[in-house]
Write a protein that holds these residues in place. Sequence first.
Motif, PDB file in Angstrom:
ATOM      1  N   HIS A  72     -85.528  27.861 -34.712  1.00 27.45           N
ATOM      2  CA  HIS A  72     -85.589  29.296 -35.049  1.00 27.45           C
ATOM      3  C   HIS A  72     -84.542  30.122 -34.327  1.00 27.45           C
ATOM      4  O   HIS A  72     -84.643  31.335 -34.282  1.00 27.45           O
ATOM      5  CB  HIS A  72     -86.979  29.856 -34.702  1.00 27.45           C
ATOM      6  CG  HIS A  72     -88.094  29.086 -35.317  1.00 27.45           C
ATOM      7  ND1 HIS A  72     -88.324  29.075 -36.670  1.00 27.45           N
ATOM      8  CD2 HIS A  72     -89.029  28.272 -34.772  1.00 27.45           C
ATOM      9  CE1 HIS A  72     -89.371  28.299 -36.927  1.00 27.45           C
ATOM     10  NE2 HIS A  72     -89.809  27.799 -35.787  1.00 27.45           N
ATOM     11  N   ARG A  73     -83.584  29.476 -33.709  1.00 23.69           N
ATOM     12  CA  ARG A  73     -82.623  30.233 -32.912  1.00 23.69           C
ATOM     13  C   ARG A  73     -81.207  29.766 -33.159  1.00 23.69           C
ATOM     14  O   ARG A  73     -80.989  28.714 -33.739  1.00 23.69           O
ATOM     15  CB  ARG A  73     -82.937  30.064 -31.409  1.00 23.69           C
ATOM     16  CG  ARG A  73     -84.242  30.684 -31.030  1.00 23.69           C
ATOM     17  CD  ARG A  73     -84.602  30.376 -29.581  1.00 23.69           C
ATOM     18  NE  ARG A  73     -85.975  30.771 -29.337  1.00 23.69           N
ATOM     19  CZ  ARG A  73     -86.345  31.988 -28.952  1.00 23.69           C
ATOM     20  NH1 ARG A  73     -85.439  32.913 -28.740  1.00 23.69           N
ATOM     21  NH2 ARG A  73     -87.616  32.274 -28.776  1.00 23.69           N
ATOM     22  N   PRO A 127     -81.995  18.796 -26.709  1.00 22.93           N
ATOM     23  CA  PRO A 127     -83.006  19.723 -27.228  1.00 22.93           C
ATOM     24  C   PRO A 127     -83.971  18.984 -28.172  1.00 22.93           C
ATOM     25  O   PRO A 127     -83.579  18.020 -28.830  1.00 22.93           O
ATOM     26  CB  PRO A 127     -82.165  20.760 -27.983  1.00 22.93           C
ATOM     27  CG  PRO A 127     -80.823  20.709 -27.314  1.00 22.93           C
ATOM     28  CD  PRO A 127     -80.619  19.271 -26.935  1.00 22.93           C
ATOM     29  N   LEU A 128     -85.213  19.457 -28.244  1.00 21.38           N
ATOM     30  CA  LEU A 128     -86.262  18.680 -28.925  1.00 21.38           C
ATOM     31  C   LEU A 128     -86.372  18.965 -30.423  1.00 21.38           C
ATOM     32  O   LEU A 128     -87.401  18.669 -31.055  1.00 21.38           O
ATOM     33  CB  LEU A 128     -87.594  18.909 -28.207  1.00 21.38           C
ATOM     34  CG  LEU A 128     -87.605  18.214 -26.829  1.00 21.38           C
ATOM     35  CD1 LEU A 128     -88.601  18.857 -25.880  1.00 21.38           C
ATOM     36  CD2 LEU A 128     -87.896  16.725 -26.985  1.00 21.38           C
ATOM     37  N   THR A 129     -85.302  19.503 -31.012  1.00 24.66           N
ATOM     38  CA  THR A 129     -85.318  19.926 -32.414  1.00 24.66           C
ATOM     39  C   THR A 129     -85.675  18.807 -33.394  1.00 24.66           C
ATOM     40  O   THR A 129     -86.525  19.003 -34.283  1.00 24.66           O
ATOM     41  CB  THR A 129     -83.923  20.479 -32.792  1.00 24.66           C
ATOM     42  OG1 THR A 129     -83.435  21.300 -31.734  1.00 24.66           O
ATOM     43  CG2 THR A 129     -83.994  21.267 -34.090  1.00 24.66           C
ATOM     44  N   GLU A 166     -84.317  25.114 -17.960  1.00 27.32           N
ATOM     45  CA  GLU A 166     -83.413  23.963 -18.039  1.00 27.32           C
ATOM     46  C   GLU A 166     -82.832  23.936 -19.455  1.00 27.32           C
ATOM     47  O   GLU A 166     -83.512  24.282 -20.431  1.00 27.32           O
ATOM     48  CB  GLU A 166     -84.210  22.695 -17.699  1.00 27.32           C
ATOM     49  CG  GLU A 166     -83.410  21.397 -17.757  1.00 27.32           C
ATOM     50  CD  GLU A 166     -83.241  20.857 -19.152  1.00 27.32           C
ATOM     51  OE1 GLU A 166     -82.190  20.262 -19.442  1.00 27.32           O
ATOM     52  OE2 GLU A 166     -84.151  21.070 -19.972  1.00 27.32           O
ATOM     53  N   PHE A 167     -81.604  23.430 -19.600  1.00 21.26           N
ATOM     54  CA  PHE A 167     -80.863  23.509 -20.860  1.00 21.26           C
ATOM     55  C   PHE A 167     -81.628  22.946 -22.073  1.00 21.26           C
ATOM     56  O   PHE A 167     -81.757  23.634 -23.101  1.00 21.26           O
ATOM     57  CB  PHE A 167     -79.510  22.791 -20.700  1.00 21.26           C
ATOM     58  CG  PHE A 167     -78.662  22.814 -21.939  1.00 21.26           C
ATOM     59  CD1 PHE A 167     -77.936  23.949 -22.282  1.00 21.26           C
ATOM     60  CD2 PHE A 167     -78.594  21.705 -22.766  1.00 21.26           C
ATOM     61  CE1 PHE A 167     -77.160  23.975 -23.434  1.00 21.26           C
ATOM     62  CE2 PHE A 167     -77.815  21.723 -23.923  1.00 21.26           C
ATOM     63  CZ  PHE A 167     -77.095  22.862 -24.260  1.00 21.26           C
ATOM     64  N   ASN A 168     -82.113  21.711 -22.009  1.00 18.13           N
ATOM     65  CA  ASN A 168     -82.708  21.076 -23.197  1.00 18.13           C
ATOM     66  C   ASN A 168     -83.902  21.867 -23.728  1.00 18.13           C
ATOM     67  O   ASN A 168     -84.110  21.951 -24.945  1.00 18.13           O
ATOM     68  CB  ASN A 168     -83.166  19.644 -22.881  1.00 18.13           C
ATOM     69  CG  ASN A 168     -82.002  18.706 -22.671  1.00 18.13           C
ATOM     70  OD1 ASN A 168     -80.870  19.011 -23.059  1.00 18.13           O
ATOM     71  ND2 ASN A 168     -82.273  17.566 -22.047  1.00 18.13           N
ATOM     72  N   ILE A 169     -84.691  22.418 -22.825  1.00 21.07           N
ATOM     73  CA  ILE A 169     -85.874  23.168 -23.249  1.00 21.07           C
ATOM     74  C   ILE A 169     -85.455  24.553 -23.740  1.00 21.07           C
ATOM     75  O   ILE A 169     -85.948  25.048 -24.757  1.00 21.07           O
ATOM     76  CB  ILE A 169     -86.893  23.288 -22.086  1.00 21.07           C
ATOM     77  CG1 ILE A 169     -87.227  21.905 -21.509  1.00 21.07           C
ATOM     78  CG2 ILE A 169     -88.152  24.019 -22.549  1.00 21.07           C
ATOM     79  CD1 ILE A 169     -87.955  20.962 -22.427  1.00 21.07           C
ATOM     80  N   TYR A 170     -84.498  25.156 -23.034  1.00 20.14           N
ATOM     81  CA  TYR A 170     -84.048  26.518 -23.361  1.00 20.14           C
ATOM     82  C   TYR A 170     -83.419  26.601 -24.745  1.00 20.14           C
ATOM     83  O   TYR A 170     -83.624  27.572 -25.471  1.00 20.14           O
ATOM     84  CB  TYR A 170     -83.040  26.962 -22.301  1.00 20.14           C
ATOM     85  CG  TYR A 170     -82.470  28.337 -22.536  1.00 20.14           C
ATOM     86  CD1 TYR A 170     -83.189  29.484 -22.183  1.00 20.14           C
ATOM     87  CD2 TYR A 170     -81.214  28.505 -23.117  1.00 20.14           C
ATOM     88  CE1 TYR A 170     -82.666  30.748 -22.404  1.00 20.14           C
ATOM     89  CE2 TYR A 170     -80.689  29.763 -23.348  1.00 20.14           C
ATOM     90  CZ  TYR A 170     -81.420  30.879 -22.985  1.00 20.14           C
ATOM     91  OH  TYR A 170     -80.899  32.132 -23.210  1.00 20.14           O
ATOM     92  N   VAL A 171     -82.652  25.581 -25.112  1.00 18.08           N
ATOM     93  CA  VAL A 171     -81.933  25.632 -26.397  1.00 18.08           C
ATOM     94  C   VAL A 171     -82.913  25.718 -27.565  1.00 18.08           C
ATOM     95  O   VAL A 171     -82.671  26.433 -28.529  1.00 18.08           O
ATOM     96  CB  VAL A 171     -81.004  24.406 -26.552  1.00 18.08           C
ATOM     97  CG1 VAL A 171     -80.432  24.318 -27.960  1.00 18.08           C
ATOM     98  CG2 VAL A 171     -79.870  24.488 -25.536  1.00 18.08           C
ATOM     99  N   ASP A 172     -84.029  25.005 -27.485  1.00 13.58           N
ATOM    100  CA  ASP A 172     -85.010  25.072 -28.572  1.00 13.58           C
ATOM    101  C   ASP A 172     -86.439  25.103 -28.008  1.00 13.58           C
ATOM    102  O   ASP A 172     -87.184  24.120 -28.097  1.00 13.58           O
ATOM    103  CB  ASP A 172     -84.818  23.896 -29.538  1.00 13.58           C
ATOM    104  CG  ASP A 172     -85.464  24.188 -30.888  1.00 13.58           C
ATOM    105  OD1 ASP A 172     -86.333  25.090 -30.941  1.00 13.58           O
ATOM    106  OD2 ASP A 172     -85.109  23.522 -31.885  1.00 13.58           O
ATOM    107  N   PRO A 173     -86.821  26.253 -27.455  1.00 17.68           N
ATOM    108  CA  PRO A 173     -88.137  26.335 -26.802  1.00 17.68           C
ATOM    109  C   PRO A 173     -89.298  26.144 -27.781  1.00 17.68           C
ATOM    110  O   PRO A 173     -90.328  25.577 -27.397  1.00 17.68           O
ATOM    111  CB  PRO A 173     -88.152  27.738 -26.177  1.00 17.68           C
ATOM    112  CG  PRO A 173     -87.040  28.488 -26.814  1.00 17.68           C
ATOM    113  CD  PRO A 173     -86.042  27.502 -27.308  1.00 17.68           C
ATOM    114  N   GLU A 174     -89.137  26.600 -29.019  1.00 19.17           N
ATOM    115  CA  GLU A 174     -90.220  26.419 -30.002  1.00 19.17           C
ATOM    116  C   GLU A 174     -90.435  24.924 -30.270  1.00 19.17           C
ATOM    117  O   GLU A 174     -91.570  24.466 -30.394  1.00 19.17           O
ATOM    118  CB  GLU A 174     -89.901  27.155 -31.307  1.00 19.17           C
ATOM    119  CG  GLU A 174     -90.083  28.666 -31.242  1.00 19.17           C
ATOM    120  CD  GLU A 174     -88.946  29.403 -30.552  1.00 19.17           C
ATOM    121  OE1 GLU A 174     -87.858  28.798 -30.394  1.00 19.17           O
ATOM    122  OE2 GLU A 174     -89.143  30.567 -30.155  1.00 19.17           O
TER     123      GLU A 174
END
Length: 311
Positions: A72-73, A127-129, A166-174
């Motif tokens: 979503h970002r 990121p966990l996308t 932290e980067f990986n979580i921040y990039v796609d927090p949803e």
Amino acid sequence: ARKIIIDTDPGQDDAVAILLALASPEDIDLLGITAVAGNVPLALTQKNARIVCELAGKPDTRVFAGCDAPMHRKLVTAEHVHGKTGLDGPQMDDPKMPLQAQHGVDFIIETLRSEPTGTVTLCPIGPLTNIATAFEKAPDIIPRIQEIVLMGGGYFEGGNITPVAEFNIYVDPEAAKIVFDSGVPLVVMPLDVTHKALTTKARIDAFRAMGTKVGDMVAAWTDFFERFDMEKYGSEGAPLHDPCTIAYLIDPTLFTGRHINVEIETESELTLGMTVADWWRVTDRAPNALFIGDLDAEGFYALLADRLKRL
Ligand code: BDR
Ligand code: CA
């Protein structure tokens, strides 16, 4: 050997994680690699993943391209850490091995549906996308996953892209929230542990001393990657984040942590992407993750050197 899928955004430390997995067939059966947008855009991460497989002499490894943007970002990248290509450092040729035609998310879904329940581990180091998109598209796969061993978050160490994220979580927090709330057993390698896995000069020299192409490349990558953290934080080396996940799968006794509750902040602008980790168990929220806090750094680097030598 444990069947895994690596979900990744290479990245020099992602590259070392992939090499460690490919060098360890007795422990790890790498079913495929799914690339995601993160450190650099997807066009580069999928290409970088193939460069790494070819370097390892494993061009038959299946590499898939997944999502090119967070759920979503807008994508936030990290060229300031990894360089323009994502794998800056040594000279590299374009890969010859093909990219698979199937979308990475569909590969994850299809693999989890076709393998016996509880036999496939997901190893996300970006990121966990892709993982969250697969969960939204096919919720039936969620209870089929053996475990998710991921790199992301941080608690006592704070953040590396904002003061708390932290980067990986921040990039796609949803996406991270979907994964952390999914009920799948999680092992989390946060900055608290990866900042103890430092590439000192002696450790980089040990890679170079292997006298192999892989050793030279890993030394050049870790040399490049080191610059940012050493200059910024004054540490004796750079944190080699992502290989902690693969090392854990090979030898979990190198790591210690606690089963705790971890929630992802998705609303506050100030603390977006924070992993709120209940390390002291001050709430009654049920544990959802093994949050790793420490490692045997000498043992970790010994394992890396020992395995990478084989490639
Ligand atoms: C994570 O972000 C990326 O830059 C690294 O590859 C690692 O996965 C560390 O915060
Ligand atoms: Ca990564």
